[in-house]
Design a protein around this motif. Structure first.
Motif, PDB file in Angstrom:
ATOM      1  N   LEU A 283       0.834  -1.206   0.000  1.00 14.57           N
ATOM      2  CA  LEU A 283       0.000   0.000   0.000  1.00 14.57           C
ATOM      3  C   LEU A 283       0.866   1.253   0.000  1.00 14.57           C
ATOM      4  O   LEU A 283       0.534   2.247  -0.641  1.00 14.57           O
ATOM      5  CB  LEU A 283      -0.967  -0.015   1.183  1.00 14.57           C
ATOM      6  CG  LEU A 283      -2.100  -1.032   1.005  1.00 14.57           C
ATOM      7  CD1 LEU A 283      -2.876  -1.227   2.296  1.00 14.57           C
ATOM      8  CD2 LEU A 283      -3.057  -0.606  -0.101  1.00 14.57           C
ATOM      9  N   MET A 284       2.006   1.197   0.697  1.00 15.69           N
ATOM     10  CA  MET A 284       2.933   2.339   0.628  1.00 15.69           C
ATOM     11  C   MET A 284       3.442   2.526  -0.796  1.00 15.69           C
ATOM     12  O   MET A 284       3.574   3.649  -1.280  1.00 15.69           O
ATOM     13  CB  MET A 284       4.103   2.132   1.583  1.00 15.69           C
ATOM     14  CG  MET A 284       3.780   2.500   3.014  1.00 15.69           C
ATOM     15  SD  MET A 284       5.258   2.473   4.048  1.00 15.69           S
ATOM     16  CE  MET A 284       5.347   0.742   4.461  1.00 15.69           C
ATOM     17  N   ALA A 285       3.729   1.410  -1.450  1.00 20.15           N
ATOM     18  CA  ALA A 285       4.223   1.506  -2.833  1.00 20.15           C
ATOM     19  C   ALA A 285       3.177   2.150  -3.739  1.00 20.15           C
ATOM     20  O   ALA A 285       3.504   2.776  -4.742  1.00 20.15           O
ATOM     21  CB  ALA A 285       4.601   0.126  -3.352  1.00 20.15           C
ATOM     22  N   LYS A 286       1.903   2.006  -3.367  1.00 21.89           N
ATOM     23  CA  LYS A 286       0.833   2.631  -4.151  1.00 21.89           C
ATOM     24  C   LYS A 286       0.618   4.102  -3.774  1.00 21.89           C
ATOM     25  O   LYS A 286      -0.233   4.763  -4.343  1.00 21.89           O
ATOM     26  CB  LYS A 286      -0.486   1.875  -3.926  1.00 21.89           C
ATOM     27  CG  LYS A 286      -0.512   0.500  -4.576  1.00 21.89           C
ATOM     28  CD  LYS A 286      -1.827  -0.206  -4.260  1.00 21.89           C
ATOM     29  CE  LYS A 286      -1.848  -1.598  -4.895  1.00 21.89           C
ATOM     30  NZ  LYS A 286      -3.039  -2.363  -4.476  1.00 21.89           N
ATOM     31  N   GLY A 287       1.348   4.566  -2.753  1.00 22.96           N
ATOM     32  CA  GLY A 287       1.253   5.984  -2.397  1.00 22.96           C
ATOM     33  C   GLY A 287       0.564   6.273  -1.078  1.00 22.96           C
ATOM     34  O   GLY A 287       0.445   7.432  -0.675  1.00 22.96           O
ATOM     35  N   TYR A 288       0.095   5.247  -0.398  1.00 20.14           N
ATOM     36  CA  TYR A 288      -0.542   5.478   0.902  1.00 20.14           C
ATOM     37  C   TYR A 288       0.519   5.745   1.977  1.00 20.14           C
ATOM     38  O   TYR A 288       1.639   5.232   1.896  1.00 20.14           O
ATOM     39  CB  TYR A 288      -1.365   4.257   1.325  1.00 20.14           C
ATOM     40  CG  TYR A 288      -2.622   4.065   0.505  1.00 20.14           C
ATOM     41  CD1 TYR A 288      -3.776   4.797   0.781  1.00 20.14           C
ATOM     42  CD2 TYR A 288      -2.654   3.162  -0.554  1.00 20.14           C
ATOM     43  CE1 TYR A 288      -4.920   4.628   0.022  1.00 20.14           C
ATOM     44  CE2 TYR A 288      -3.798   2.983  -1.320  1.00 20.14           C
ATOM     45  CZ  TYR A 288      -4.928   3.719  -1.023  1.00 20.14           C
ATOM     46  OH  TYR A 288      -6.064   3.556  -1.780  1.00 20.14           O
ATOM     47  N   GLY A 289       0.151   6.516   2.977  1.00 26.14           N
ATOM     48  CA  GLY A 289       1.029   6.742   4.123  1.00 26.14           C
ATOM     49  C   GLY A 289       0.856   5.619   5.122  1.00 26.14           C
ATOM     50  O   GLY A 289      -0.213   5.003   5.208  1.00 26.14           O
ATOM     51  N   PHE A 290       1.909   5.351   5.871  1.00 28.50           N
ATOM     52  CA  PHE A 290       1.838   4.299   6.881  1.00 28.50           C
ATOM     53  C   PHE A 290       2.724   4.652   8.063  1.00 28.50           C
ATOM     54  O   PHE A 290       3.805   5.192   7.902  1.00 28.50           O
ATOM     55  CB  PHE A 290       2.292   2.949   6.294  1.00 28.50           C
ATOM     56  CG  PHE A 290       2.396   1.868   7.338  1.00 28.50           C
ATOM     57  CD1 PHE A 290       1.253   1.223   7.797  1.00 28.50           C
ATOM     58  CD2 PHE A 290       3.622   1.547   7.908  1.00 28.50           C
ATOM     59  CE1 PHE A 290       1.341   0.262   8.795  1.00 28.50           C
ATOM     60  CE2 PHE A 290       3.719   0.585   8.899  1.00 28.50           C
ATOM     61  CZ  PHE A 290       2.567  -0.065   9.343  1.00 28.50           C
ATOM     62  N   GLY A 291       2.234   4.306   9.260  1.00 27.11           N
ATOM     63  CA  GLY A 291       3.042   4.408  10.459  1.00 27.11           C
ATOM     64  C   GLY A 291       2.793   3.180  11.315  1.00 27.11           C
ATOM     65  O   GLY A 291       1.646   2.764  11.486  1.00 27.11           O
ATOM     66  N   ALA A 292       3.862   2.581  11.818  1.00 24.67           N
ATOM     67  CA  ALA A 292       3.716   1.399  12.668  1.00 24.67           C
ATOM     68  C   ALA A 292       3.471   1.828  14.114  1.00 24.67           C
ATOM     69  O   ALA A 292       3.683   2.981  14.482  1.00 24.67           O
ATOM     70  CB  ALA A 292       4.977   0.545  12.572  1.00 24.67           C
TER      71      ALA A 292
END
Ligand code: MN
Length: 481
Positions: A283-292
């Motif tokens: 999903l990050m590769a698709k442009g979404y932001g992520f935080g663990a």
């Protein structure tokens, strides 16, 4: 498409012929910028009175596609006329201190030429008012065909796009913050007031419901896509299929909630067999932001920096391990699983390996090395009374030796100005272990973005001196109340 308004100031002192020339020259500059920056440049009629200035600023505010205004003083434009307009404008401002005429025509110059080409004169009157009104803006100086000046405008446009997107940037937060961790937490209301980001809690059960709706056929089709994109080095296709279901369900969940970033927390995975690893990376590769670990600040920052970089080489990152051998000191960054493959170089392996924490089944994940090259590492922290952006210039390096037993994606970098002082400055500033690593953005993007948001920004770079940096932090404490 996003646009920026190109507003040229003048006055009626010089006669109609001069104003016609000012309008024609403005159109030429706007047209030159069009196509060279990633937003449509709208050339507005030359403004010569207070009511015209206020009117154009009101219209710029009301244009949903407008991400900022560029002002230019071809001639002198008395600034008292601009007071109401500058009170009105709520979009980011760039003052372009440029002059239509590049070279002084020494043998021909007369007062007609001086009256028409007086940016040096008009710019000072114009920016004095910004200073007086404490109105933040980016100052760009140089001829309008100068590539360096255009590059500065391009950077500002990228930052303005990310800033404009802030008001619709929603972070889905599955569960809360990892228990006891300080730096990943913060005041969500302050962040929304400053940056527009809204951060909404959802129970992990809401995601589980969505996962249960994903059919085997859908998941199997996605596994086939994985097989063609990555080197699958495991026989555990069932574990990969499980992550495929997470990817499909997460993306649907984000779309249904009009969100572009999300967080997970390994302490809150009820109903999930694995920690989302591969699915978060995809999903990050698709442009979404992520935080663990519930890190909503870094999730939103990842999304904002993916907008700025058009999702080029920009990843959620975590400072993990040091190499401290003299002369070769470096930081090895990784995460338990979730590093974005847009920074990968070489082979990307898809594997299933046990995860020591969380008490769940071994999760599927992508494993790769990040490329070498200059990058920035950015952290957003909440200091209680304010947000601080910390931007470190770093040099990413290839790992000197292979790491065949490391079961996660990683990047290795040396901070500037050197390892000791770069790390010291990061620690003094309260920088987090979570950050966003970007190869395609520069400190200027982050400085521009912080200025638009009205938040503190400190840069650790090639010319950082730690004593001066400490003093800057002290001044920041006094200034950012
Ligand atoms: Mn972490």
């Amino acid at each position: 498409m996003s646009n920026v308004w190109f507003i040229t100031g003048s006055q009626h002192l010089y006669g109609d012929d001069a104003l016609r020339q000012v309008a024609a020259d403005s159109a030429v500059i706007a047209e030159h910028l069009n196509g060279r920056i990633d937003a449509e440049v709208i050339c507005t009629p030359v403004v010569t009175t207070a009511s015209e200035i206020t009117d154009v600023m009101r219209k710029a505010n009301a244009d949903d596609e407008c991400i900022g205004v560029i002002t230019w003083m071809h001639t002198f434009s008395p600034s008292k006329m601009w007071i109401d307009g500058l009170k009105t404008i709520s979009k980011p401002i760039l003052h372009f201190s440029t002059q239509f005429n590049e070279a002084l025509p020494y043998s021909e110059i007369d007062m007609d030429f001086m009256n028409l080409n007086q940016s040096a004169h008009g710019d000072r009157e114009h920016s004095h008012l910004y200073a007086l009104m404490r109105k933040s803006r980016k100052e760009v100086v140089g001829h309008w065909q100068d590539e360096e000046a255009i590059e500065e405008i391009r950077t500002w446009v990228s930052a303005a796009k990310a800033f404009a997107a802030g008001s619709t940037l929603r972070v889905v937060r599955f569960g809360d913050n990892m228990r006891d961790v300080a730096v990943t937490d913060g005041n969500k209301v302050t962040a929304q007031a400053k940056l527009g980001w809204s951060v909404d809690y959802y129970g992990i059960g809401d995601l589980v419901e969505e996962i249960e709706k994903v059919t085997d056929e859908e998941a199997e089709a996605l596994v086939e896509e994985y097989k063609s994109a990555y080197s699958v080095v495991t026989d555990d296709i069932a574990a990969i299929k499980e992550q495929a279901k997470y990817e499909i369900a997460l993306e649907r969940f984000l779309k249904n909630t009009e969100s572009t970033a999300f967080t997970t927390n390994f302490q809150d995975l009820h109903g999930l067999k694995q920690l989302p690893g591969l699915s978060a990376q995809r999903l990050m590769a698709k442009g979404y932001g992520f935080g663990a670990e519930g890190d909503w600040k870094t999730a939103a920052l990842t999304r904002a920096m993916k907008i700025m970089s058009e999702n080029d080489s920009t990843a959620f990152m975590e400072d993990y391990t040091y190499n401290l051998t003299k002369g070769n000191e470096a930081i090895l960054g990784a995460h338990m699983l979730e590093v974005c493959p847009t920074i990968a170089e070489g082979e990307i392996k898809l594997d299933v390996q046990p995860l020591g924490i969380g008490g769940k089944e071994p999760p599927a994940r992508l494993i790769f090395n990040a490329k070498a090259g200059d990058a920035i590492c950015v952290s957003l922290v909440d200091l209680g009374n304010r947000l601080r952006l910390i931007c470190a210039e770093v040099e990413c390096i290839s790992t000197p030796e292979p790491m065949p037993k490391l079961p996660v994606a990683s990047a290795m970098w040396k901070p500037y100005p050197d390892f000791k002082n770069g790390v010291k400055a990061w620690l003094l500033a309260g920088g987090a272990h979570h950050s966003v690593l970007s190869y395609s953005l520069t400190k200027e993007h982050i400085i521009d973005f912080a200025r638009m948001a009205g938040i503190e920004c400190v840069v650790i770079g090639k010319d950082t001196n730690v004593s001066d940096f400490e003093l800057k932090l002290m001044l920041g404490d006094a200034a950012w109340k």
